[in-house]
Design a protein around this motif. Structure first.
Motif, mmCIF file in Angstrom:
data_model
loop_
_atom_site.group_PDB
_atom_site.id
_atom_site.type_symbol
_atom_site.label_atom_id
_atom_site.label_comp_id
_atom_site.label_asym_id
_atom_site.label_seq_id
_atom_site.Cartn_x
_atom_site.Cartn_y
_atom_site.Cartn_z
ATOM 1 N N ARG A 224 6.763 -42.826 51.107
ATOM 2 C CA ARG A 224 6.673 -41.772 52.114
ATOM 3 C C ARG A 224 6.482 -40.441 51.420
ATOM 4 N NH1 ARG A 224 10.538 -42.203 57.101
ATOM 5 N NH2 ARG A 224 9.625 -40.151 57.184
ATOM 6 N N TYR A 225 5.687 -39.618 52.025
ATOM 7 C CA TYR A 225 5.414 -38.297 51.472
ATOM 8 C C TYR A 225 6.513 -37.338 51.907
ATOM 9 C CZ TYR A 225 2.781 -34.297 49.924
ATOM 10 O OH TYR A 225 2.387 -33.169 49.267
ATOM 11 N N ASP A 226 7.120 -36.657 50.977
ATOM 12 C CA ASP A 226 8.223 -35.741 51.251
ATOM 13 C C ASP A 226 7.725 -34.307 51.136
ATOM 14 O OD1 ASP A 226 10.567 -34.334 51.461
ATOM 15 O OD2 ASP A 226 11.491 -35.195 49.663
ATOM 16 N N ARG A 227 7.238 -33.776 52.242
ATOM 17 C CA ARG A 227 6.670 -32.421 52.238
ATOM 18 C C ARG A 227 7.716 -31.377 51.840
ATOM 19 N NH1 ARG A 227 2.162 -29.799 54.147
ATOM 20 N NH2 ARG A 227 2.495 -27.656 54.808
ATOM 21 N N ALA A 228 8.902 -31.446 52.423
ATOM 22 C CA ALA A 228 9.946 -30.459 52.118
ATOM 23 C C ALA A 228 10.378 -30.559 50.657
ATOM 24 C CB ALA A 228 11.140 -30.655 53.039
ATOM 25 N N GLY A 229 10.520 -31.778 50.164
ATOM 26 C CA GLY A 229 10.916 -31.961 48.768
ATOM 27 C C GLY A 229 9.868 -31.442 47.802
ATOM 28 N N THR A 230 8.607 -31.715 48.095
ATOM 29 C CA THR A 230 7.522 -31.241 47.239
ATOM 30 C C THR A 230 7.439 -29.725 47.275
ATOM 31 O OG1 THR A 230 6.288 -33.284 47.593
ATOM 32 C CG2 THR A 230 5.041 -31.396 46.790
ATOM 33 N N SER A 231 7.593 -29.158 48.458
ATOM 34 C CA SER A 231 7.571 -27.707 48.599
ATOM 35 C C SER A 231 8.683 -27.067 47.770
ATOM 36 C CB SER A 231 7.722 -27.331 50.069
ATOM 37 O OG SER A 231 7.747 -25.948 50.239
ATOM 38 N N LYS A 232 9.879 -27.664 47.797
ATOM 39 C CA LYS A 232 10.999 -27.133 47.010
ATOM 40 C C LYS A 232 10.713 -27.239 45.515
ATOM 41 C CE LYS A 232 15.970 -27.509 46.178
ATOM 42 N NZ LYS A 232 15.797 -26.867 44.920
#
Length: 197
Positions: free
Chosen positions: A4-12
């Motif tokens: 699954r792609y973790d947009r919030a995690g990648t952004s952080k």
């Protein structure tokens, strides 16, 4: 099983890497490919999440400001005179523990020197400072200029980190002892201002 792609995690991850890069290199010297590499992602993600490099710089500054406001709140509890010296010391500790804050401010000031109102989230940050000024004014009444007291607290906290060479010239080689002594001085200065007739 697909990941699954973790947009919030990648952004952080990107913002964390950007803090160091922008603090070290400024807006013009920072490299988005280096930020992406340090975040363990790709450069296209930066543009997808944040838009331009300038927008990314602005988002980075906003992230640092949000963290600082959360970690060093002045409006979180009702203040009395004893809390203002504590706030000054908390701010000093925060910038000592996060020197990238000071370096980012310096780069921000340089980058937006021609139009300071173009600083990221200028109006919101001015409102936040206004709230701090009002809080200080409620505590001190007419005895103290709250804008000048806030500016002095910020300056005392930041200058120790902004000019380490001057700290070394004045205090000598023991940086921990210098920090301890100056920290107590920050508390004493704010206490003295509040006690002045």
């Amino acid at each position: 099983m697909p990941r699954r792609y973790d947009r919030a995690g990648t952004s952080k991850l990107l913002l964390d890497a950007a803090i160091d890069e922008f603090a070290d290199m400024g807006m013009h010297g920072a490299r988005v490919d280096r930020i992406a590499e340090n975040a363990g992602t790709n450069k296209s993600g930066i543009y997808s999440y944040f838009g331009s490099k300038e927008d990314f710089f602005a988002a980075t500054i906003e992230a640092v400001m949000t963290r600082m406001a959360e970690e060093v709140p002045i409006n979180a509890v009702p203040l009395d005179g004893d809390d203002l010296p504590g706030y000054a010391v908390q701010l000093f500790d925060h910038v000592c523990d996060h020197p990238e804050v000071v370096r980012l401010f310096e780069h921000e000031a340089s980058h937006y020197a021609d139009d300071l109102t173009a600083v990221p989230a200028f109006a919101a940050r001015a409102d936040a400072h206004g709230a701090r000024v009002r809080t200080i004014g409620e505590v001190t009444g007419d005895d103290v200029d709250p804008e000048s007291l806030l500016m002095s607290v910020i300056a005392m906290a930041h200058w120790f980190v902004a000019a380490p060479q001057v700290v070394r010239m004045i205090y000598g080689a023991d940086h921990d002892e210098a920090r301890r002594r100056y920290r107590e001085h920050v508390r004493a200065m704010v206490t003295a201002v509040l006690a002045a007739p």
